[in-house]
Design a protein around this motif. Structure first.
Motif, mmCIF file in Angstrom:
data_model
loop_
_atom_site.group_PDB
_atom_site.id
_atom_site.type_symbol
_atom_site.label_atom_id
_atom_site.label_comp_id
_atom_site.label_asym_id
_atom_site.label_seq_id
_atom_site.Cartn_x
_atom_site.Cartn_y
_atom_site.Cartn_z
ATOM 1 N N ARG A 187 3.959 6.752 0.593
ATOM 2 C CA ARG A 187 3.889 5.479 1.337
ATOM 3 C C ARG A 187 2.400 4.812 0.704
ATOM 4 N N VAL A 188 1.417 5.836 0.617
ATOM 5 C CA VAL A 188 0.030 5.189 -0.059
ATOM 6 C C VAL A 188 0.297 4.669 -1.224
ATOM 7 N N ARG A 189 1.074 5.123 -2.317
ATOM 8 C CA ARG A 189 1.290 4.909 -3.628
ATOM 9 C C ARG A 189 2.062 3.459 -3.607
ATOM 10 N N ARG A 190 3.130 3.678 -2.745
ATOM 11 C CA ARG A 190 3.807 2.210 -2.675
ATOM 12 C C ARG A 190 3.043 1.070 -2.253
ATOM 13 N N THR A 191 2.037 1.134 -1.432
ATOM 14 C CA THR A 191 1.478 0.158 -0.688
ATOM 15 C C THR A 191 0.228 -0.178 -1.843
ATOM 16 N N TRP A 192 -0.312 0.829 -2.476
ATOM 17 C CA TRP A 192 -1.164 0.483 -3.495
ATOM 18 C C TRP A 192 -0.465 -0.429 -4.681
ATOM 19 N N HIS A 193 0.861 -0.045 -5.069
ATOM 20 C CA HIS A 193 1.631 -0.755 -6.255
ATOM 21 C C HIS A 193 1.660 -2.080 -5.764
ATOM 22 N N ALA A 194 2.192 -2.273 -4.387
ATOM 23 C CA ALA A 194 2.228 -3.796 -3.789
ATOM 24 C C ALA A 194 1.111 -4.473 -3.947
ATOM 25 N N ALA A 195 -0.073 -4.028 -3.551
ATOM 26 C CA ALA A 195 -1.186 -4.652 -3.287
ATOM 27 C C ALA A 195 -1.818 -5.034 -4.628
ATOM 28 N N GLN A 196 -1.604 -4.067 -5.658
ATOM 29 C CA GLN A 196 -2.239 -4.361 -7.160
ATOM 30 C C GLN A 196 -1.323 -5.685 -7.648
ATOM 31 N N GLN A 197 0.140 -5.698 -7.490
ATOM 32 C CA GLN A 197 0.898 -6.764 -8.038
ATOM 33 C C GLN A 197 0.440 -8.023 -7.270
ATOM 34 N N ALA A 198 0.390 -8.064 -5.970
ATOM 35 C CA ALA A 198 0.119 -9.143 -5.271
ATOM 36 C C ALA A 198 -1.297 -9.938 -5.607
ATOM 37 N N ASN A 199 -2.530 -8.903 -6.094
ATOM 38 C CA ASN A 199 -3.606 -9.545 -6.390
ATOM 39 C C ASN A 199 -3.465 -10.019 -7.569
ATOM 40 N N ALA A 200 -2.944 -9.367 -8.608
ATOM 41 C CA ALA A 200 -2.818 -9.742 -9.840
ATOM 42 C C ALA A 200 -2.154 -11.249 -10.038
ATOM 43 N N ALA A 201 -0.929 -11.298 -9.153
ATOM 44 C CA ALA A 201 -0.015 -12.598 -9.239
ATOM 45 C C ALA A 201 -1.034 -13.446 -8.692
ATOM 46 N N TRP A 202 -2.034 -13.389 -7.774
ATOM 47 C CA TRP A 202 -2.660 -14.303 -7.178
ATOM 48 C C TRP A 202 -3.806 -14.920 -8.179
ATOM 49 N N ALA A 203 -4.276 -13.948 -8.604
ATOM 50 C CA ALA A 203 -5.446 -14.207 -10.011
ATOM 51 C C ALA A 203 -4.666 -15.167 -11.101
ATOM 52 N N ALA A 204 -3.512 -14.551 -11.514
ATOM 53 C CA ALA A 204 -2.826 -15.122 -12.432
ATOM 54 C C ALA A 204 -2.392 -16.513 -12.261
ATOM 55 N N GLY A 205 -2.088 -16.686 -10.924
ATOM 56 C CA GLY A 205 -1.775 -17.902 -10.404
ATOM 57 C C GLY A 205 -2.878 -19.056 -10.379
ATOM 58 N N GLN A 206 -3.923 -18.635 -10.082
ATOM 59 C CA GLN A 206 -5.426 -19.384 -10.067
ATOM 60 C C GLN A 206 -5.681 -19.877 -11.463
ATOM 61 N N VAL A 207 -5.653 -18.912 -12.472
ATOM 62 C CA VAL A 207 -5.927 -19.081 -13.577
ATOM 63 C C VAL A 207 -4.931 -20.050 -14.320
ATOM 64 N N TYR A 208 -3.719 -20.152 -14.132
ATOM 65 C CA TYR A 208 -2.786 -21.006 -14.424
ATOM 66 C C TYR A 208 -2.933 -22.392 -14.041
#
Length: 456
Positions: free
Chosen positions: A102-123
Motif C-alpha cells: 500500500r505504501v509503495r502504491r501510494t508513493w507511485h501515485a504521488a510521484q506521478q501526480a507531482n511529475a504531471a503537475w510540474a510538466a503541465g506548469q512548464v508546458y
C-alpha cells in the motif's frame, strides 16, 4: 510504514500532501472536462493493469507496466491540476512486488501526480497550448504549429523525468541509506530518452485528440506505442531475471565462504568506480561491474574447509584454491548475457608481469575487465577483515596498490581507483564483514606501506 526509516516516511508524506495539493484545484474547478479526465484515467489504469498482468510463477518488476504516453497526453490536453488527477489512478494501479504494497502504491501515485503537475506548469509557461491546434474560439479548426509544438512538449517531458528521478533518488537515499552522492547518479541519464519518446507520443495523441477525427484517432496513435512499451517491459523483466541469477550466485558464494561475505558486491562497486574513471561507456561499465560481482563464483567448486581454514595454506591447498577462476568460467560459460564478464572471471588473478594464474598472461594479453577487477579485488581484500588479516586503512591499501603497479597490477587501473576514491571517497554499499574500512574524499597521496594485497 513502521519498517521505513523516519526520513523515508517524511518524504512519502510530503510527496502525498504535495500530490493532493496539485490535484485538488481540478476537483473544485467547474471548468474541468470530466469526460476527458475519466477517459484518460481509464486508459492509464487499463494500460497499467494489462502491462503488469502476471503469468503463473512470474514476478513482474515494479514500474514495468507503466504506459507514460497517456499521462503526457493529459499534460498537453488538460490543466496541470487535471493532469495530476489523471496520473493518480495509474500510479495506484502500478505493479508492486515488494512490501509494504500500500505504501509503495501510494508513493507511485504521488510521484506521478507531482511529475504531471510540474510538466503541465512548464508546458503552459512555454505557451504550449497555443501550439497544439484544435478548435479555436470563433476561428474554426487550427492545425498544430509544428515544429514549434515540439519545444514546449519536450520541455514538459524533461520536467516530468526530472521530478520522478528526483523523488526516486530521494527515496533511495532515505529508505536505503545510500550516500547522497550516489543515490541520484545515473537516474536522469537512463530515464531521459524514454520519457522524451513517450512525451512525443503523448504530443501526437493530444494533436489527434484535438483534430476533427477526435478520440478514436488518438487511441490509434496510442496503440503502437502501447505495443512497444509491452516489449520494453519484457526486456526489463529479462534484465531483472539476469540480476536475480547474479544475486543467487553471489549469495551461494557468501554462504560458503563466510569470511568474504559482502566482498563480491564491494568488488563490483570498486570495479565500476574504476571503469567510470577510465571513461568507459555505460554498457561496458555494467559488464565490468558484473564481472567484479561474479569474480569469485568459482569458489563454489573449492572445498569449504580450505576457504574457512585459519592460518596459512599448504602449497597443495593453494593450488586447489587457484583453480577457482577456471571453475567460475566453466560455471558461467552458458550464461549468454554475461558476455565479456566471463573473461574477467577467468583472468582476474593474472598479473601484468606474467606471474599470475591460471595461464600466466602478461600486460595487454590480460583482458581489460580482468585488469580492472584484479585491482578492485586486491583493494577490497586489503580493506576488509579476513580470517588471516585485519583490515588496512584505505590510504595504506591504495599505497600498496601503487607500489605493486607495473608488476602485479595495471598502473592505469590503479591510478583510476586512486583518483576515484580521492574524488568521491570509499563508501561501500555492502558492509557485511566485521570490519570494512571507509574513507572520505581526500586530496593528498597515501603514505607508503609494505606487503602485497590481493584476494585468494
Amino acid at each position: 510504514m513502521r519498517v521505513l526509516p523516519p526520513g523515508a516516511r517524511a518524504l512519502i508524506l510530503c510527496a502525498v500532501l504535495a500530490a493532493c495539493a496539485c490535484a485538488a484545484p481540478a476537483v473544485v474547478d467547474s471548468g474541468t472536462p470530466w469526460p476527458a479526465v475519466a477517459l484518460l484515467c481509464l486508459l492509464c489504469v487499463g494500460c497499467e493493469l494489462t502491462g503488469s498482468r502476471r503469468r503463473p510463477g512470474s514476478r513482474v518488476p515494479e514500474g514495468t507496466g507503466a504506459f507514460f504516453p497517456v499521462v503526457p497526453a493529459a499534460v498537453f490536453l488538460l490543466s496541470p491540476a487535471a493532469a495530476a488527477l489523471v496520473a493518480l489512478p495509474g500510479g495506484f494501479a502500478a505493479a508492486v512486488v515488494q512490501r509494504p504494497v500500500r505504501v509503495r502504491r501510494t508513493w507511485h501515485a504521488a510521484q506521478q501526480a507531482n511529475a504531471a503537475w510540474a510538466a503541465g506548469q512548464v508546458y503552459r509557461l512555454l505557451d504550449g497550448p497555443a501550439t497544439l491546434g484544435g478548435a479555436g474560439p470563433g476561428a474554426g479548426y487550427r492545425v498544430a504549429d509544428f515544429p514549434y509544438a515540439v519545444l514546449p512538449a519536450g520541455a514538459a517531458a524533461v520536467a516530468f523525468c526530472l521530478v520522478l528521478t528526483a523523488l526516486d533518488g530521494g527515496i533511495l537515499a532515505t529508505a536505503e541509506h545510500r550516500p547522497a552522492a550516489t543515490a541520484w547518479r545515473g537516474l536522469p541519464g537512463r530515464s531521459l530518452a524514454p520519457y522524451c519518446v513517450h512525451g512525443l507520443a503523448g504530443l501526437m495523441t493530444a494533436v489527434m485528440w484535438r483534430s476533427p477525427y477526435g478520440v478514436p484517432a488518438a487511441l490509434l496513435v496510442l496503440l503502437p506505442m502501447y505495443i512497444s512499451s509491452r516489449g520494453f517491459a519484457q526486456y526489463t523483466r529479462e534484465r531483472t531475471a539476469h540480476q536475480a541469477t547474479i544475486r543467487a550466485l553471489v549469495q551461494a558464494v557468501d554462504i560458503k565462504d563466510r569470511y568474504t561475505r559482502g566482498h563480491s558486491e564491494r568488488v563490483g562497486q570498486a570495479s565500476a568506480m574504476i571503469a567510470r574513471e577510465l571513461g568507459m561507456p555505460d554498457e561496458r561499465m555494467e559488464v565490468v561491474r558484473i564481472a567484479g560481482i561474479l569474480h569469485d563464483v568459482g569458489k563454489l567448486g573449492v572445498p569449504t574447509r580450505l576457504l574457512r581454514k585459519n592460518g596459512p595454506l599448504t602449497p597443495e591447498e593453494r593450488r586447489v584454491i587457484e583453480l577457482h577462476p577456471e571453475y567460475g568460467h566453466e560455471m558461467v560459460r552458458g550464461i549468454g548475457f554475461l558476455g565479456e564478464a566471463r573473461s574477467a572471471i577467468l583472468h582476474h588473478h593474472e598479473r601484468v608481469d606474467g606471474s599470475g594464474y591460471p595461464y600466466g598472461l602478461a600486460g595487454e594479453q590480460i583482458p581489460e575487465p580482468a585488469r580492472v577487477v584484479a585491482v578492485a579485488d586486491a583493494f577490497d581484500a586489503m580493506t576488509s577483515t579476513r580470517s588471516y588479516s585485519r583490515a588496512r586503512p584505505v590510504p595504506v591499501a591504495l599505497a600498496e596498490l601503487e607500489r605493486c603497479a607495473g608488476t602485479h597490477f595495471d598502473p592505469a587501473m590503479v591510478r583510476a581507483l586512486v583518483d576515484a576514491i580521492g574524488r568521491h571517497g570509499w563508501h561501500p554499499v555492502v558492509t557485511s564483514d566485521d570490519d570494512v574500512q571507509v574513507a572520505a574524499p581526500r586530496s593528498g597521496a597515501p603514505a607508503p606501506a609494505r606487503g602485497a594485497g590481493g584476494g585468494a
